[in-house]
Design an enzyme around this catalytic site. Structure first.
Site, PDB file in Angstrom:
ATOM      1  N   ASN A  10     -40.309  21.364 -50.483  1.00 41.84           N
ATOM      2  CA  ASN A  10     -39.459  20.538 -49.626  1.00 41.84           C
ATOM      3  C   ASN A  10     -38.293  21.437 -49.206  1.00 41.84           C
ATOM      4  O   ASN A  10     -37.354  21.641 -49.962  1.00 41.84           O
ATOM      5  CB  ASN A  10     -38.982  19.321 -50.431  1.00 41.84           C
ATOM      6  CG  ASN A  10     -38.124  18.393 -49.616  1.00 41.84           C
ATOM      7  OD1 ASN A  10     -37.772  18.693 -48.475  1.00 41.84           O
ATOM      8  ND2 ASN A  10     -37.789  17.254 -50.196  1.00 41.84           N
ATOM      9  N   ARG A  92     -43.443  19.225 -47.264  1.00 40.14           N
ATOM     10  CA  ARG A  92     -42.873  18.030 -46.669  1.00 40.14           C
ATOM     11  C   ARG A  92     -42.345  18.417 -45.283  1.00 40.14           C
ATOM     12  O   ARG A  92     -41.555  19.351 -45.145  1.00 40.14           O
ATOM     13  CB  ARG A  92     -41.707  17.528 -47.521  1.00 40.14           C
ATOM     14  CG  ARG A  92     -41.020  16.366 -46.865  1.00 40.14           C
ATOM     15  CD  ARG A  92     -39.787  15.951 -47.616  1.00 40.14           C
ATOM     16  NE  ARG A  92     -39.212  14.796 -46.968  1.00 40.14           N
ATOM     17  CZ  ARG A  92     -37.914  14.537 -46.923  1.00 40.14           C
ATOM     18  NH1 ARG A  92     -37.052  15.360 -47.502  1.00 40.14           N
ATOM     19  NH2 ARG A  92     -37.468  13.472 -46.325  1.00 40.14           N
ATOM     20  N   HIS A 181     -39.167   8.507 -44.521  1.00 41.77           N
ATOM     21  CA  HIS A 181     -39.491   8.153 -45.917  1.00 41.77           C
ATOM     22  C   HIS A 181     -40.933   7.648 -46.028  1.00 41.77           C
ATOM     23  O   HIS A 181     -41.268   6.926 -46.963  1.00 41.77           O
ATOM     24  CB  HIS A 181     -38.590   7.013 -46.461  1.00 41.77           C
ATOM     25  CG  HIS A 181     -37.162   7.376 -46.672  1.00 41.77           C
ATOM     26  ND1 HIS A 181     -36.149   6.471 -46.460  1.00 41.77           N
ATOM     27  CD2 HIS A 181     -36.577   8.510 -47.111  1.00 41.77           C
ATOM     28  CE1 HIS A 181     -34.983   7.036 -46.746  1.00 41.77           C
ATOM     29  NE2 HIS A 181     -35.227   8.274 -47.134  1.00 41.77           N
ATOM     30  N   ARG A 242     -24.593   6.961 -44.016  1.00 40.98           N
ATOM     31  CA  ARG A 242     -24.974   6.596 -42.642  1.00 40.98           C
ATOM     32  C   ARG A 242     -24.710   5.116 -42.385  1.00 40.98           C
ATOM     33  O   ARG A 242     -24.931   4.282 -43.263  1.00 40.98           O
ATOM     34  CB  ARG A 242     -26.460   6.870 -42.396  1.00 40.98           C
ATOM     35  CG  ARG A 242     -26.841   8.319 -42.508  1.00 40.98           C
ATOM     36  CD  ARG A 242     -28.279   8.526 -42.022  1.00 40.98           C
ATOM     37  NE  ARG A 242     -28.779   9.810 -42.444  1.00 40.98           N
ATOM     38  CZ  ARG A 242     -29.830   9.977 -43.248  1.00 40.98           C
ATOM     39  NH1 ARG A 242     -30.534   8.945 -43.672  1.00 40.98           N
ATOM     40  NH2 ARG A 242     -30.201  11.179 -43.603  1.00 40.98           N
ATOM     41  N   GLU A 385     -42.467  11.088 -54.399  1.00 43.67           N
ATOM     42  CA  GLU A 385     -42.882  11.685 -53.129  1.00 43.67           C
ATOM     43  C   GLU A 385     -43.649  12.987 -53.342  1.00 43.67           C
ATOM     44  O   GLU A 385     -44.583  13.287 -52.609  1.00 43.67           O
ATOM     45  CB  GLU A 385     -41.644  11.914 -52.244  1.00 43.67           C
ATOM     46  CG  GLU A 385     -41.108  10.591 -51.709  1.00 43.67           C
ATOM     47  CD  GLU A 385     -39.706  10.672 -51.151  1.00 43.67           C
ATOM     48  OE1 GLU A 385     -38.750  10.722 -51.952  1.00 43.67           O
ATOM     49  OE2 GLU A 385     -39.560  10.677 -49.919  1.00 43.67           O
TER      50      GLU A 385
END
Ligand code: ADP
Length: 404
Positions: A10, A92, A181, A242, A385
């Site tokens: 990643n 990823r 996601h 955010r 993940e």
């Protein structure tokens, strides 16, 4: 010798997170990260499954040097990347646009397409590309697979994926709702169906991925039909830093009246909004601690966070029509019982409730937290993940369907 190991990478702009898994039994052999790449004080943290964690600092100038450091650490544990047991490297990749609906073996055409998507993912795709190219240079003989954050959401119908703006303008700039996601939503929706004793095709699940970034998705029979993030990860829920949803006119207002530039507003909405903008903290543990002490701004931040979450639960309930489970995952979803409790409080009419004792249990295992009599299951399902990326990568290179 059968090759059953998968390295998952990643790659961020200044970091690389990695895990080495053995897919014969889905076991994690080692994991770690390289941070602050390009600085004098880069840091490597490496944790083998069967040994002590090793940490060191030093100058790591670029991703190439970072991956060499990873290879060196793995070699010290007898897990070198030159091993014939390594079957593939899974990457990823944040943005796969409309095009990539599945994990994909990387070739030059795939690299070019990921590059073409940079305008819609300026922060993420360049770093992901650097990671891929570096890994290719290290093991050119090995299959490298891209697993896209957006792929799981490509099943969204046009009614959910399109914004209601001029179609020509939207198409010219590839403006639509992609969602992110996806790897986590795919993994958690499947694991939730399993927890209910159902096949993925039989279960309708609302997944709430609440980490520092946060998103919700509506999954009907294993396929995503709506998700809260959009063109970028900014849309939807209130997140750590955010804003999530807001009237788009706020942006023109800040430009015209506030004299701010596009970049300044981008930074404000992505980095200085959400929980941190509301109360100065983005860690839910700290916010809960402050609330216990009677801090009003922490309480208001929590209330805004929960209000938005409940709106999405209600919206996705209506999108799905029938809901079998609501699943909480990621740092906040897996750990913050107060968030789970508040998210479904007073929704007994919708068949939603949590059992206080079950909700208070701490565990790494998927579990139900709703009372046994509840019409809709409420679940905590830890996401993984990296395991999902490794599973998809391995399934692709071995040509088998091990996901079902
Ligand atoms: P990321 O989006 O960075 O992958 P994670 O899924 O790891 O994030 O979630 C990180 C967030 O999880 C932290 O910012 C914090 O708000 C929250 N968190 C982690 N542990 C706890 C806990 N024990 N209680 C409440 N919140 C927690």
């Amino acid at each position: 010798m059968t090759s059953s190991r998968v390295l998952v990478l990643n790659s961020g702009s200044s970091s690389v997170k990695y895990q080495l898994l053995d897919m014969s039994d889905s076991r994690r052999l080692a994991q770690g990260l390289v941070e602050r790449i390009g600085e004098e004080t880069s840091r490597v943290k490496h944790s083998p499954a069967d040994g002590e964690t090793r940490e060191w600092s030093g100058a790591i100038s670029d991703h190439d040097a970072a991956l060499k450091a990873v290879a060196q650490e793995l070699s010290r544990d007898g897990l070198g990347l030159d091993s014939p047991e390594l079957a593939a490297i899974g990457h990823r990749v944040v943005h796969g646009g409309k095009h990539f609906t599945e994990p994909t073996v990387i070739d030059d055409t795939v690299l070019a397409e990921i590059e073409r998507l940079i305008p819609v993912a300026p922060l993420h795709n360049p770093a992901n590309l650097t990671g891929i190219r570096t890994a290719q240079a290290l093991r050119p003989d090995l299959p490298q697979v891209a697993v896209f954050d957006t792929a799981f959401h490509t099943t969204m119908p046009e009614s959910a994926a399109r914004y209601a703006i001029d179609v020509e303008t939207a198409d010219a700039h590839r403006i639509r709702r992609y969602g992110f996601h996806g790897t986590s939503h795919a993994y958690v929706s499947r694991a939730t169906a399993k927890l209910l004793g159902k096949a993925p095709e039989e279960a309708n699940v609302i997944v709430l991925h609440l980490g520092n970034g946060a998103s919700a998705s509506a999954v009907r029979g294993g396929r995503c039909v709506d998700t809260s993030m959009g063109l970028t990860p900014l849309e939807g829920l209130v997140m750590g830093t955010r804003s999530g949803d807001l009237d788009p006119a706020v942006i023109f207002h800040l430009m015209r009246v506030g004299g701010m530039s596009a970049d300044e507003i981008d930074n404000l909405l992505n980095k200085k909004s959400g929980l941190i903008g509301l109360c100065g903290d983005n860690d839910m543990r700290e916010i809960r601690r402050r609330i216990e002490e009677g801090d009003e701004s922490a309480q208001l931040a929590f209330d805004i966070y929960i209000h938005r979450l409940r709106k999405y639960i209600g919206a996705y309930y209506a999108v799905l029509g029938r809901v079998d489970a609501v699943a909480f995952t990621a740092g906040v979803g897996e750990n913050a019982s107060a968030v789970r409790e508040a998210a479904v409080a007073g929704l007994a009419e919708l068949g939603l409730a949590v059992d206080d004792e079950l909700n208070a249990v701490r565990s790494d295992e998927p579990r139900l937290i709703s009372p046994p009599s509840a019409r809709v299951a409420v679940a905590v399902v830890p996401t993984d993940e990296e395991l999902e990326i490794a599973t998809q990568t391995y399934a692709l290179v071995k040509g088998s369907d091990i996901l079902t």
